[in-house]
Design an enzyme around this catalytic site. Structure first.
Site, short mmCIF file in Angstrom:
data_model
loop_
_atom_site.label_atom_id
_atom_site.label_comp_id
_atom_site.label_asym_id
_atom_site.label_seq_id
_atom_site.Cartn_x
_atom_site.Cartn_y
_atom_site.Cartn_z
N ASN A 9 4.36 27.03 4.61
CA ASN A 9 4.08 26.58 3.25
C ASN A 9 4.09 27.81 2.35
O ASN A 9 3.12 28.57 2.32
CB ASN A 9 2.71 25.89 3.20
N TRP A 10 5.20 27.99 1.65
CA TRP A 10 5.34 29.20 0.84
C TRP A 10 4.54 29.15 -0.46
O TRP A 10 4.44 30.14 -1.16
CB TRP A 10 6.83 29.44 0.52
N LYS A 11 4.02 27.99 -0.82
CA LYS A 11 3.28 27.85 -2.09
C LYS A 11 4.14 28.43 -3.23
O LYS A 11 5.35 28.22 -3.22
CB LYS A 11 1.92 28.52 -1.96
N HIS A 93 -1.94 18.37 -0.48
CA HIS A 93 -2.53 19.68 -0.17
C HIS A 93 -3.80 19.87 -1.01
O HIS A 93 -3.85 19.43 -2.15
CB HIS A 93 -1.51 20.79 -0.46
N GLU A 95 -4.89 22.29 -2.59
CA GLU A 95 -4.68 22.96 -3.89
C GLU A 95 -4.21 21.95 -4.93
O GLU A 95 -4.57 22.04 -6.10
CB GLU A 95 -3.67 24.10 -3.72
N GLU A 162 -6.58 20.68 7.46
CA GLU A 162 -6.73 21.95 6.77
C GLU A 162 -8.12 22.04 6.15
O GLU A 162 -8.31 21.62 4.99
CB GLU A 162 -5.67 22.09 5.66
N GLY A 168 -6.54 30.40 3.08
CA GLY A 168 -6.39 31.65 2.33
C GLY A 168 -7.62 32.54 2.36
O GLY A 168 -7.73 33.48 1.58
N SER A 199 -5.59 29.91 7.43
CA SER A 199 -5.67 31.29 7.94
C SER A 199 -5.10 31.45 9.35
O SER A 199 -5.62 32.22 10.15
CB SER A 199 -7.12 31.81 7.88
N GLY A 220 0.33 29.34 5.67
CA GLY A 220 0.53 29.80 4.30
C GLY A 220 0.86 31.28 4.28
O GLY A 220 2.00 31.69 4.53
N GLY A 221 -0.14 32.11 4.04
CA GLY A 221 0.04 33.56 3.88
C GLY A 221 0.92 34.21 4.95
O GLY A 221 1.82 34.99 4.63
P1 PGA Z 1 -3.16 29.95 4.63
O1 PGA Z 1 -2.71 28.59 3.91
O2 PGA Z 1 -2.42 30.03 5.95
O3 PGA Z 1 -2.76 31.03 3.68
O4 PGA Z 1 -4.64 29.87 4.84
C1 PGA Z 1 -2.50 27.40 4.65
C2 PGA Z 1 -2.17 26.26 3.72
O5 PGA Z 1 -2.73 26.19 2.62
O6 PGA Z 1 -1.31 25.40 4.06
#
Ligand code: PGA
Length: 244
Positions: A9-11, A93, A95, A162, A168, A199, A220-221
């Site tokens: 997930n590149w956001k 998601h 966010e 999640e 994050g 994470s 994500g990250g």
């Molecule tokens: P993260 O994000 O790996 O940076 O914690 C995961 C996500 O939001 O899908």
């Protein structure tokens, strides 16, 4: 044999040119891999990712609108995504729920649209830190599953567990916490693929991947660099061989 579903997930990261470099590098590393690998770029980056992706990497989008078309400035439809070669879509998601006001009703409509268009949705659910501390994790998961999936063919949906406190933050759910939540979700829904997000890194994915009900990861990250994303794919594949 079970293979892990490992998703990036590149956001709001990567541009068309950096996505091309990512895909080229990933293609060189991935040749022997059997995992299901899906990358979710931002909308305008999808065409570059589609042109440069290795055969083994499939594409997803991070969102879509529930209507087929119309006067919805700034929105993107399922048909637009399909024409670009997109097969998956992240829906709900945290966010989007927290920063953009997405409700369970909207998420339910989006799931229905994705499925009727032939896209595979990855539905994200998870509790806040406060909900966990108050012992309300399972209530929250049950509520989100029931509301979001009302009238939806669940067998065609992938669930991403999640926990919001893990996204994050560098603090991942422990393997036991993930296992407990995933097994709850499977008991509630029946046979679905449940992946973990929050994470995930090369250093913690082995222990998580060894858990019986962890079917893969939404990263994500650590998915932004080819190296760490590839390491997560490889480590997960090995762990899956061990547990199957
Ligand atoms: P993260 O994000 O790996 O940076 O914690 C995961 C996500 O939001 O899908």
């Amino acid at each position: 044999m079970r293979v892990p579903f490992v998703a990036a997930n590149w956001k709001m990261h990567h541009t068309p040119s950096s996505a091309r470099s990512f895909m080229q590098e990933l293609g060189q590393k991935l040749s022997g891999s059997e995992a299901d690998v899906v990358v979710f770029p931002p909308f305008p980056v999808i065409p570059a990712a589609a042109e440069s992706r290795p055969e083994k990497v499939r594409l997803g989008a991070q969102n879509l609108h529930w209507e087929e078309k119309g006067a919805f400035t700034g929105e993107v439809s399922a048909d637009m995504l399909l024409e670009l070669g997109v097969e998956f879509v992240i829906i709900g998601h945290s966010e989007r729920r927290q920063l953009f006001g997405e409700t369970d009703e909207m998420i339910n409509l989006k799931l229905k649209r994705a499925l009727s268009a032939g896209l595979t949705p990855v539905l994200c659910i998870g509790e806040t830190l406060k909900e966990r501390q108050q012992g309300r994790t399972f209530d929250k998961l049950r509520f989100q599953l029931d509301a979001d999936l009302s009238g939806v063919d669940v067998s065609r949906v992938i669930i991403a567990y999640e926990p919001i406190w893990a996204i994050g933050t560098g603090v991942n759910a422990t393997p036991e916490q993930a296992q407990e939540a995933h097994s709850f979700i499977k008991e509630h829904l029946g046979q679905v693929r449940v992946i973990y997000g929050g994470s995930v890194k090369p250093s913690n994915c082995r222990e998580l991947a060894l858990m019986e009900d962890v079917d893969g990861f939404l990263v994500g990250g650590a998915s932004l660099q080819t190296r760490s994303f590839y390491d997560i794919i490889q480590i997960s594949e090995k762990a899956f061989k061990e547990k199957s």
